[in-house]
Structures are given as C-alpha cells and as structure tokens.
Design a protein around this motif. Structure first.
Motif, PDB file in Angstrom:
ATOM      1  N   LEU A  69       1.216  11.094   6.461  1.00  0.00           N
ATOM      2  CA  LEU A  69       0.798  10.436   7.704  1.00  0.00           C
ATOM      3  C   LEU A  69       1.853   9.435   8.158  1.00  0.00           C
ATOM      4  O   LEU A  69       1.596   8.232   8.290  1.00  0.00           O
ATOM      5  N   GLY A  70       3.042   9.941   8.430  1.00  0.00           N
ATOM      6  CA  GLY A  70       4.147   9.074   8.836  1.00  0.00           C
ATOM      7  C   GLY A  70       3.910   8.382  10.161  1.00  0.00           C
ATOM      8  O   GLY A  70       4.583   7.394  10.489  1.00  0.00           O
ATOM      9  N   ASP A  71       2.956   8.893  10.964  1.00  0.00           N
ATOM     10  CA  ASP A  71       2.672   8.294  12.268  1.00  0.00           C
ATOM     11  C   ASP A  71       1.665   7.152  12.178  1.00  0.00           C
ATOM     12  O   ASP A  71       1.216   6.645  13.210  1.00  0.00           O
ATOM     13  N   LEU A  72       1.304   6.752  10.968  1.00  0.00           N
ATOM     14  CA  LEU A  72       0.316   5.690  10.800  1.00  0.00           C
ATOM     15  C   LEU A  72       0.975   4.500  10.107  1.00  0.00           C
ATOM     16  O   LEU A  72       1.432   4.604   8.979  1.00  0.00           O
ATOM     17  N   GLU A  73       1.023   3.374  10.797  1.00  0.00           N
ATOM     18  CA  GLU A  73       1.630   2.165  10.245  1.00  0.00           C
ATOM     19  C   GLU A  73       0.533   1.262   9.692  1.00  0.00           C
ATOM     20  O   GLU A  73      -0.379   0.849  10.415  1.00  0.00           O
ATOM     21  N   VAL A  74       0.615   0.960   8.404  1.00  0.00           N
ATOM     22  CA  VAL A  74      -0.381   0.107   7.764  1.00  0.00           C
ATOM     23  C   VAL A  74       0.080  -1.350   7.836  1.00  0.00           C
ATOM     24  O   VAL A  74       1.167  -1.689   7.368  1.00  0.00           O
ATOM     25  N   VAL A  75      -0.765  -2.207   8.434  1.00  0.00           N
ATOM     26  CA  VAL A  75      -0.454  -3.637   8.513  1.00  0.00           C
ATOM     27  C   VAL A  75      -1.558  -4.421   7.795  1.00  0.00           C
ATOM     28  O   VAL A  75      -2.685  -3.943   7.655  1.00  0.00           O
ATOM     29  N   GLY A  76      -1.209  -5.617   7.332  1.00  0.00           N
ATOM     30  CA  GLY A  76      -2.180  -6.459   6.629  1.00  0.00           C
ATOM     31  C   GLY A  76      -2.573  -7.659   7.461  1.00  0.00           C
ATOM     32  O   GLY A  76      -2.089  -7.847   8.588  1.00  0.00           O
ATOM     33  N   LEU A  77      -3.428  -8.505   6.909  1.00  0.00           N
ATOM     34  CA  LEU A  77      -3.919  -9.668   7.648  1.00  0.00           C
ATOM     35  C   LEU A  77      -2.797 -10.639   8.008  1.00  0.00           C
ATOM     36  O   LEU A  77      -2.888 -11.354   9.010  1.00  0.00           O
ATOM     37  N   ASP A  78      -1.739 -10.674   7.206  1.00  0.00           N
ATOM     38  CA  ASP A  78      -0.618 -11.567   7.509  1.00  0.00           C
ATOM     39  C   ASP A  78       0.226 -11.057   8.679  1.00  0.00           C
ATOM     40  O   ASP A  78       1.097 -11.782   9.171  1.00  0.00           O
ATOM     41  N   ASP A  79      -0.027  -9.824   9.110  1.00  0.00           N
ATOM     42  CA  ASP A  79       0.754  -9.227  10.202  1.00  0.00           C
ATOM     43  C   ASP A  79       0.056  -9.342  11.559  1.00  0.00           C
ATOM     44  O   ASP A  79       0.611  -8.920  12.579  1.00  0.00           O
TER      45      ASP A  79
END
Length: 206
Positions: A27-37
């Motif tokens: 799933l290269g089209d999915l960027e995972v970000v966290g709460l700090d982002d």
C-alpha cells in the motif's frame, strides 16, 4: 498525492510497526502519520471496559478532530493466573502510565509463586479504524504464550521482555528477542492489522 492515515499514537514503535504492515501489503499510496504529525487536539480519556471500547474512543476522536481516517490500537496482556488482568490496565498497571520497567516488575512480583506450567498469558490487540464518513471497523488479535521469571531481550516494548510465545517459529525466544519482522508475523497486533488490510486498501485507492 498519497492518502493519509492517522495512527492515534505517539509511540514510535507502534508507528514503525504499522508502516511495515502497510509496506508489506503493497500500500505505497497510503502515508501513515502519528499524533505528533497533526495539530494537537483534546484526546478523549480511555474509559472503556474493553480493548475494543478504548480503541474506538481513540479512533473516533482522531477522525473527528483531523478529518483523516484514523486507526487506533488498544492492547495489553491478559495473564491467566490473574484472571485476565492487567488487561485494559496494562499500560498503567504500576500506577504510572507507560512505565514499562515498573509494570514488568509488579507483574513478576504478583505471580512470583505461580509455577511455570500455570504462567500462561495472551497479548491482546483491538484495532479500530474510523473513516471520516463515520464507517467503523473493529478487529481483534490474540497471541498466546507464557510469562518468564525475568525479562529477556532488547527489542519491543511493554511486556515483550516477559512473554515467550507458544509459536514454534519463536523457538523459545521472548517477544523482545524476536526481530521486528518476526514479531509482525506472529504478534497480536500483526494479526489484528492483517485483518484491516482490505479496508486500508480501499483507503489507499481514495
């Protein structure tokens, strides 16, 4: 532009784990970000009676605050000799949230007189995915094993150094002695996240 998925966590190791799952699923089209982002928002207290309840509280809160699809995990360890505790209280078992050494020390003390054959336990992970349109998906993964008498290993976090999986592939090593990719393939969170791959694939397609 890649679609974004918010993981409602500041835990760098959980973020890395989810990013590995996303990459392994292609799933290269999915960027995972966290709460700090993302912009800070008031986080709802985790007052649920179950792992699923707490995961949904976090995922709903993140999706509502950011407009992004939000994935949240609530996980812990259920020890047979303690009637399934610490359970949802795992992260704050010693009274201080996220104090892994203190939590591990207290757990060992509480079952110090329990014989090896009765030290069974399971890691449990409930993952909730909440889309901005309100669609909710909740999955659960469990990982059976037993509790050691002293910590072993330098990887992982939480109760990983105390937990030896039943899986033959682990070869008697603790969860904390497994390489990250080995742990992903066996773990409670890996099992839960694998069930979410179809929904994540839809998100990646936009």
């Amino acid at each position: 532009m890649a679609a974004q998925l918010l993981l409602a966590s500041r835990n760098a190791k959980k973020l890395a784990e989810l990013r590995r799952v996303v990459a392994a699923a292609g799933l290269g089209d999915l960027e995972v970000v966290g709460l700090d982002d993302v912009h800070e928002y008031p986080e709802e207290p985790e007052t649920g009676a179950t792992f699923e309840d707490n995961a949904l509280i976090k995922a709903r809160s993140g999706a509502a605050a950011t407009g992004l699809p939000c994935l949240a995990d609530d996980s812990g360890i259920a020890v047979d000799a303690l009637n399934g505790m610490p359970g949802v209280l795992s992260a704050r078992w010693s009274g201080r949230h996220g104090d892994d050494p203190a939590n591990n020390e207290l757990l060992l003390a509480q079952i110090s007189d329990v014989p090896d054959e009765r030290r069974g336990a399971a890691f449990v992970s409930a993952c909730a995915l909440v889309a901005p349109d309100g669609v909710e998906t909740t999955v659960r993964g469990e990982w059976r094993g037993r509790i050691l008498r002293a910590p072993r290993g330098d990887h992982g976090f939480g109760y990983d150094p105390l937990f030896v999986p039943d899986d033959e592939a682990a070869g008697g090593r603790s969860s904390s002695e497994l390489a990250p990719e080995e742990k992903d393939a066996l773990s409670h969170r890996g099992k839960a996240l694998a069930q979410l791959v179809p929904a994540l694939t839809e998100l990646a397609r936009g």
